[in-house]
Design a protein around this motif. Structure first.
Motif, PDB file in Angstrom:
ATOM      1  N   LEU A 120      38.605  24.946  65.598  1.00 16.36           N
ATOM      2  CA  LEU A 120      39.263  23.663  65.377  1.00 16.36           C
ATOM      3  C   LEU A 120      39.357  23.285  63.910  1.00 16.36           C
ATOM      4  O   LEU A 120      40.397  22.802  63.450  1.00 16.36           O
ATOM      5  CB  LEU A 120      38.513  22.571  66.158  1.00 16.36           C
ATOM      6  N   GLN A 121      38.289  23.470  63.142  1.00 15.95           N
ATOM      7  CA  GLN A 121      38.249  22.931  61.784  1.00 15.95           C
ATOM      8  C   GLN A 121      39.369  23.429  60.875  1.00 15.95           C
ATOM      9  O   GLN A 121      39.942  22.632  60.106  1.00 15.95           O
ATOM     10  CB  GLN A 121      36.879  23.197  61.149  1.00 15.95           C
ATOM     11  N   PRO A 122      39.740  24.716  60.892  1.00 15.17           N
ATOM     12  CA  PRO A 122      40.860  25.142  60.038  1.00 15.17           C
ATOM     13  C   PRO A 122      42.161  24.400  60.346  1.00 15.17           C
ATOM     14  O   PRO A 122      42.965  24.150  59.445  1.00 15.17           O
ATOM     15  CB  PRO A 122      40.988  26.637  60.339  1.00 15.17           C
ATOM     16  N   LEU A 162      45.346  36.170  55.455  1.00 13.34           N
ATOM     17  CA  LEU A 162      46.349  35.186  55.840  1.00 13.34           C
ATOM     18  C   LEU A 162      45.759  34.051  56.664  1.00 13.34           C
ATOM     19  O   LEU A 162      46.017  32.882  56.411  1.00 13.34           O
ATOM     20  CB  LEU A 162      47.473  35.860  56.625  1.00 13.34           C
ATOM     21  N   CYS A 163      44.957  34.388  57.674  1.00 15.82           N
ATOM     22  CA  CYS A 163      44.421  33.358  58.562  1.00 15.82           C
ATOM     23  C   CYS A 163      42.924  33.552  58.758  1.00 15.82           C
ATOM     24  O   CYS A 163      42.365  34.580  58.377  1.00 15.82           O
ATOM     25  CB  CYS A 163      45.171  33.357  59.901  1.00 15.82           C
ATOM     26  N   PRO A 164      42.242  32.583  59.340  1.00 16.87           N
ATOM     27  CA  PRO A 164      40.786  32.648  59.478  1.00 16.87           C
ATOM     28  C   PRO A 164      40.258  33.761  60.370  1.00 16.87           C
ATOM     29  O   PRO A 164      39.038  33.910  60.482  1.00 16.87           O
ATOM     30  CB  PRO A 164      40.431  31.268  60.047  1.00 16.87           C
ATOM     31  N   LEU A 197      42.365  21.243  61.519  1.00 20.88           N
ATOM     32  CA  LEU A 197      42.213  19.899  60.961  1.00 20.88           C
ATOM     33  C   LEU A 197      42.397  19.917  59.444  1.00 20.88           C
ATOM     34  O   LEU A 197      42.984  18.990  58.870  1.00 20.88           O
ATOM     35  CB  LEU A 197      40.844  19.330  61.321  1.00 20.88           C
ATOM     36  N   GLN A 198      41.930  20.981  58.793  1.00 15.49           N
ATOM     37  CA  GLN A 198      42.116  21.102  57.346  1.00 15.49           C
ATOM     38  C   GLN A 198      43.593  21.228  56.991  1.00 15.49           C
ATOM     39  O   GLN A 198      44.062  20.629  56.014  1.00 15.49           O
ATOM     40  CB  GLN A 198      41.329  22.302  56.830  1.00 15.49           C
ATOM     41  N   THR A 199      44.333  21.999  57.799  1.00 16.26           N
ATOM     42  CA  THR A 199      45.771  22.133  57.573  1.00 16.26           C
ATOM     43  C   THR A 199      46.475  20.802  57.733  1.00 16.26           C
ATOM     44  O   THR A 199      47.338  20.426  56.927  1.00 16.26           O
ATOM     45  CB  THR A 199      46.383  23.162  58.538  1.00 16.26           C
ATOM     46  N   LEU A 200      46.095  20.042  58.764  1.00 17.12           N
ATOM     47  CA  LEU A 200      46.724  18.746  58.990  1.00 17.12           C
ATOM     48  C   LEU A 200      46.482  17.790  57.817  1.00 17.12           C
ATOM     49  O   LEU A 200      47.407  17.115  57.349  1.00 17.12           O
ATOM     50  CB  LEU A 200      46.205  18.140  60.291  1.00 17.12           C
ATOM     51  N   LYS A 201      45.254  17.742  57.341  1.00 16.07           N
ATOM     52  CA  LYS A 201      44.955  16.857  56.216  1.00 16.07           C
ATOM     53  C   LYS A 201      45.687  17.311  54.948  1.00 16.07           C
ATOM     54  O   LYS A 201      46.177  16.484  54.174  1.00 16.07           O
ATOM     55  CB  LYS A 201      43.443  16.792  55.986  1.00 16.07           C
ATOM     56  N   TYR A 202      45.768  18.630  54.763  1.00 17.54           N
ATOM     57  CA  TYR A 202      46.502  19.154  53.608  1.00 17.54           C
ATOM     58  C   TYR A 202      47.970  18.745  53.673  1.00 17.54           C
ATOM     59  O   TYR A 202      48.544  18.261  52.689  1.00 17.54           O
ATOM     60  CB  TYR A 202      46.381  20.682  53.573  1.00 17.54           C
ATOM     61  N   LEU A 203      48.599  18.928  54.832  1.00 17.66           N
ATOM     62  CA  LEU A 203      50.014  18.604  54.976  1.00 17.66           C
ATOM     63  C   LEU A 203      50.273  17.126  54.706  1.00 17.66           C
ATOM     64  O   LEU A 203      51.242  16.764  54.039  1.00 17.66           O
ATOM     65  CB  LEU A 203      50.500  18.979  56.373  1.00 17.66           C
ATOM     66  N   LYS A 204      49.417  16.287  55.240  1.00 17.52           N
ATOM     67  CA  LYS A 204      49.638  14.844  55.102  1.00 17.52           C
ATOM     68  C   LYS A 204      49.393  14.345  53.687  1.00 17.52           C
ATOM     69  O   LYS A 204      50.148  13.507  53.167  1.00 17.52           O
ATOM     70  CB  LYS A 204      48.749  14.084  56.094  1.00 17.52           C
ATOM     71  N   ALA A 248      43.663  20.673  71.094  1.00 19.29           N
ATOM     72  CA  ALA A 248      42.581  19.921  71.738  1.00 19.29           C
ATOM     73  C   ALA A 248      41.775  19.289  70.616  1.00 19.29           C
ATOM     74  O   ALA A 248      42.119  19.435  69.438  1.00 19.29           O
ATOM     75  CB  ALA A 248      41.705  20.830  72.597  1.00 19.29           C
ATOM     76  N   PHE A 249      40.676  18.638  70.967  1.00 20.01           N
ATOM     77  CA  PHE A 249      39.850  18.050  69.918  1.00 20.01           C
ATOM     78  C   PHE A 249      38.383  18.419  70.095  1.00 20.01           C
ATOM     79  O   PHE A 249      37.489  17.664  69.726  1.00 20.01           O
ATOM     80  CB  PHE A 249      40.031  16.536  69.862  1.00 20.01           C
ATOM     81  N   THR A 250      38.143  19.608  70.653  1.00 19.14           N
ATOM     82  CA  THR A 250      36.776  20.122  70.731  1.00 19.14           C
ATOM     83  C   THR A 250      36.755  21.575  70.286  1.00 19.14           C
ATOM     84  O   THR A 250      37.699  22.335  70.539  1.00 19.14           O
ATOM     85  CB  THR A 250      36.202  20.046  72.163  1.00 19.14           C
TER      86      THR A 250
END
Length: 363
Positions: free
Chosen positions: A204-206, A28-30, A208-215, A190-192
């Motif tokens: 963090l990276q998973p 389900l999750c990383p 950011l991937q979710t955010l890009k996928y949603l958008k 956060a962003f680090t």
């Protein structure tokens, strides 16, 4: 000691596979939890019972409340409407600053007093006049099967669905889950990478991937929230990097909420976030080009207000979660200059206000 998994909690879970050593892995999750018989995952609510993965909180909630949509927070998704909110127990992150820790960090099910079928939840939302249902309080990713069934029942009654989530989810369940969701507020904590590892036990990276996928790959309405914790994720450099990434990768029309931390859970020795920090963050984000930037958990009239990014007129004036003035056309345009405002809008009657109404759901 974790509670043993009982046969009464045997709701088949998706997203897992067998390993060569006889364990099963949750997909389900990383976190990729690998489980022997009777073990629970890090989220505590998914575990192995016999030769399958089960979800132990299906149909069980920590409580139901009717909230203003602005409390999620969502400022551009049918402003002023009411939303039926609920969560379960557990979480797949380990945030030291969790402000719902009594629910998300629960290791017993005494919190799960309310039971409700997906149909009962949708029926109650309709009866109460709620525009939408929110999966919130703890992360709906970990009770995805239940949330998706609730979403199906809601959509049959023209009720929208909202996920308040950290976005920590693998690609296949992410696709299945967000197909059922109309709007999401994602915590970009956060962003680090250092913050995510040390303060949340994740990466963090998973996210950011979710955010890009949603958008870019869904029709889900997206807003972001970042809780600013003094000395940990509130530096000018980090806020600049975060804001520039959002503008570049998600677009300048994605609303972001910078909210104030207060001492809680394992961070009781860190002071509350001063309002000046939120104002500074808002200015940084505006400088990066973001059009809709808000402050939260403090009383800051300018930071609560939606302005037209084209002509600057006040469109939605808020006092905490209550709308004091609404100046927007039903199709989401500025009546002064006709500029389109990003979001989901409709006929505006009146604000639900800042009320929070506990409700009981049976069946």
């Amino acid at each position: 000691m974790d509670e043993p998994i009982s046969s009464a909690e045997r709701y088949p879970a998706k997203y897992w596979h067998w390993l060569s050593d006889g364990r099963i892995q949750c997909d389900l999750c990383p976190r990729d939890c690998k489980l022997h018989e009777g073990q629970r995952g890090a989220c505590f609510v998914r575990g192995r019972l016999g030769d399958e993965m089960v979800l132990t909180t299906y149909g069980r909630s920590s409580g139901f409340c009717v909230d203003p949509i602005e409390k999620k927070p969502l400022n551009h998704f049918y402003p002023g409407s009411s939303i039926l909110s609920f969560g379960t127990a557990g979480c797949n992150l380990a945030c030291k600053f969790c402000q719902n820790w009594d629910i998300s960090k629960s290791r017993s099910f005494d919190k799960l007093a309310d039971q409700a079928s997906p149909e009962a939840i949708a029926r109650t939302a309709e009866h109460l006049g709620c525009k939408s249902v929110a999966f919130t309080y703890n992360d709906p990713v970990i009770f995805a099967e239940y949330a998706m069934d609730v979403a199906d029942a809601c959509h049959e009654r023209n009720i929208k669905t909202v996920a308040v989530t950290a976005g920590y989810i693998h690609a296949e369940p992410r696709r299945d889950f967000f197909t059922k969701i109309d709007a999401a507020n994602v915590d970009l904590k956060a962003f680090t990478e250092e913050f995510y590892v040390k303060q949340t036990g994740s990466h963090l990276q998973p996210v950011l991937q979710t955010l890009k996928y949603l958008k870019h790959e869904t029709q889900v309405w997206l807003e972001l929230t970042t809780l600013l914790i003094p000395g940990l994720n509130d530096s000018t450099e980090e806020l600049q990097a975060l804001s520039e990434w959002v503008a570049r990768e998600l677009g300048v029309e994605v609303p972001i909420h910078f909210t104030a931390f207060h001492p809680d859970y394992k961070m009781i020795n860190i002071p509350s976030t001063p309002t000046s920090t939120l104002i500074r963050a808002r200015k940084i984000a505006h400088t990066a080009g973001l059009k809709y930037v808000y402050t939260g958990n403090v009383h800051n009239e300018e930071g609560d207000t939606t302005f037209c990014p084209s002509c600057g007129v006040t469109l939605i004036e808020r006092d905490w979660y209550e709308i004091a003035h609404y100046h927007l056309t039903p199709n989401g345009h500025c009546p002064d200059c006709s500029a389109a405002i990003a979001g989901r809008f409709g006929e505006y009657a009146e604000t639900f206000g800042r009320r929070r109404i506990p409700v009981a759901i049976g069946g």
